[in-house]
Design an enzyme around this catalytic site. Structure first.
Site, PDB file in Angstrom:
ATOM      1  N   CYS A  92       0.810  -1.223   0.000  1.00  0.00           N
ATOM      2  CA  CYS A  92       0.000   0.000   0.000  1.00  0.00           C
ATOM      3  C   CYS A  92       0.842   1.272   0.000  1.00  0.00           C
ATOM      4  CB  CYS A  92      -0.935   0.021   1.212  1.00  0.00           C
ATOM      5  SG  CYS A  92      -2.158  -1.296   1.230  1.00  0.00           S
ATOM      6  N   HIS A 365      -9.140   3.234  -2.224  1.00  0.00           N
ATOM      7  CA  HIS A 365      -7.698   3.042  -2.028  1.00  0.00           C
ATOM      8  C   HIS A 365      -7.110   2.247  -3.196  1.00  0.00           C
ATOM      9  CE1 HIS A 365      -3.897   1.858  -0.414  1.00  0.00           C
ATOM     10  NE2 HIS A 365      -4.294   0.845   0.326  1.00  0.00           N
ATOM     11  N   CYS A 395      -0.046   2.874   6.304  1.00  0.00           N
ATOM     12  CA  CYS A 395       0.440   1.540   6.645  1.00  0.00           C
ATOM     13  C   CYS A 395       0.606   0.728   5.368  1.00  0.00           C
ATOM     14  CB  CYS A 395      -0.522   0.843   7.601  1.00  0.00           C
ATOM     15  SG  CYS A 395      -2.204   0.652   6.968  1.00  0.00           S
TER      16      CYS A 395
END
Length: 409
Positions: A92, A365, A395
């Site tokens: 991510c 996302h 994160c």
């Protein structure tokens, strides 16, 4: 001392990440990113021959997202054939890591002009067979350092920290409210680039994922999403996520609380930032929007996986010679509602300074792109408020977190 300056930032709207249903699902990920690259070069009058690299975050580098997407997107954007490109994966954190790498290259003196960002077509990655993920597992490592499903990690952290279902749902509802207000007031418009197909027909010019009708009561009525993953088999030996968790937390009774409404949305999207040395910018009459004051990455417990943003923020402010009180605005990716809640709790932050225009719960996302998108969102909001300093972090799987501090010029 050489500085890394942000000249401009741009991104696509985020489309729902479902094959054949999302507005962007028909476009090639190379074209999605090249749309942003081309726009940034054109509106800043950049001669592409000067670009030292196109650094691109891409999490799932398979299928259409494989084969060095960064280089292919640069070619698709019509950049000079002398412009190289590279794809990188920090889960991510890939998009923000791309910006960090670009800043390092510029500050070091090895590069003068870098386009950095990321892309993720989650509508595409859903069509890929899961075998390539299973085949990548190092079984010995997994036994020594179990890394479970991220949704279960979110519920484990909430359980261990005593964070309630009510707190999670209220953050999810607030994310939707803030995102809707930002969209309606045009706060994202400076960075947004409409996406067109090969026939120049408009595919998407506005965020597709948000659900502004969402309320706290609606979220409170949703069923927890991740309890079924506890018993999911993840290899031919019959190992489950639950078995991995029990090897480290044998007595933890997980309180499953996260739902689809308090987890980040599955979307398609791309974003990029132009980073130049102060010497190059001055020589070419460029007007910088911000300087990069800190660029860090930290790692934390890979089992809980999602707790590194707090340590990353602390390291970033230390590197910049600042304190948290010097930061006007924070952007932290809402991978799950517990992530910003724990971040604010650990750093004692005012919620009115964190994700002020909503986050991934409302907006989605697109994994490899999110870091670059958040950096641009942060810069736009600093300018809108006439504020000075912002910090962005997120994160990433493996227990990692990149972070960056930007300061307006």
């Amino acid at each position: 001392m050489r500085e890394a300056w942000i000249i401009d930032a741009a991104r696509t709207p985020r489309g729902i990440g479902k094959p054949e249903k999302g507005a962007l699902s028909s476009i090639h990920p190379q074209r999605l990113l090249s749309t942003v690259l081309k726009t940034l070069a054109q509106r800043n009058g950049i001669d592409s021959k000067d670009i030292d690299d196109v650094v691109t975050g891409v999490n799932t580098q398979a299928g259409k997202q494989g084969l060095c997407l960064g280089r292919m997107a640069a070619l698709d954007a019509g950049f000079a054939q002398t412009v190289p490109g590279v794809s990188l994966d920090r889960f991510c954190g890939s998009g923000l890591t791309a910006l960090n790498f670009a800043a390092m290259g510029v500050v070091s003196g090895f590069q003068d002009l870098v386009f950095a960002g990321g892309v993720e077509m989650m509508s595409h990655t859903q069509t890929l067979k899961r075998e390539f993920m299973l085949d990548s597992q190092n079984l010995d490592l997994r036994k020594r350092i179990p890394q479970p499903h991220q949704g279960i990690c979110a519920d484990m952290i909430a359980t261990l920290e005593g964070i309630t279902r009510e707190a999670l749902d209220r953050l999810g509802a607030e994310s939707q409210r803030r995102a809707h207000e930002a969209i309606e007031n045009g706060y994202f418009e400076r960075s947004l680039v409409p996406v067109r197909d090969d026939k120049n027909e408009l595919l998407l010019e506005r965020e597709e994922y948000p659900r502004p009708q969402t309320t706290y009561d609606i979220l409170a009525g949703l069923k927890p999403a991740f309890e079924p993953f506890f018993d999911r088999q993840i290899d031919e030996e019959g190992t489950t996520f639950g078995a991995l968790i029990r090897s480290v937390y044998p007595d933890l009774e997980i309180n499953y609380q996260h739902t689809a409404g308090t987890s980040s949305g599955v979307v398609d999207g791309a974003g990029a930032v132009v980073i130049a040395s102060s010497d190059y910018a001055n020589a070419h009459g460029m007007k910088p929007r911000a300087r990069i004051r800190a660029s860090v990455t930290v790692a934390d417990d890979p089992v809980l996986m999602l707790n590194a943003p707090g340590p990353a923020a602390k390291k970033a402010v230390e590197q910049a010679g600042m304190s948290l009180k010097d930061i006007d605005l924070f952007e932290i990716n809402e991978a799950f509602a517990v992530v910003p809640l724990k971040f604010m709790q650990d750093l004692d932050l005012d919620p009115e300074t964190v994700n002020v225009n909503g986050g991934a719960i409302a907006l989605g996302h697109p994994i490899g792109a999110t870091g670059a998108i958040l950096a641009g969102t942060l810069l736009d909001e600093l300018e809108r408020r006439d504020a000075n300093v912002g910090l962005v972090t997120m994160c990433a799987a493996g227990g990692m977190a990149p972070a960056m501090i930007i300061e307006r010029i």
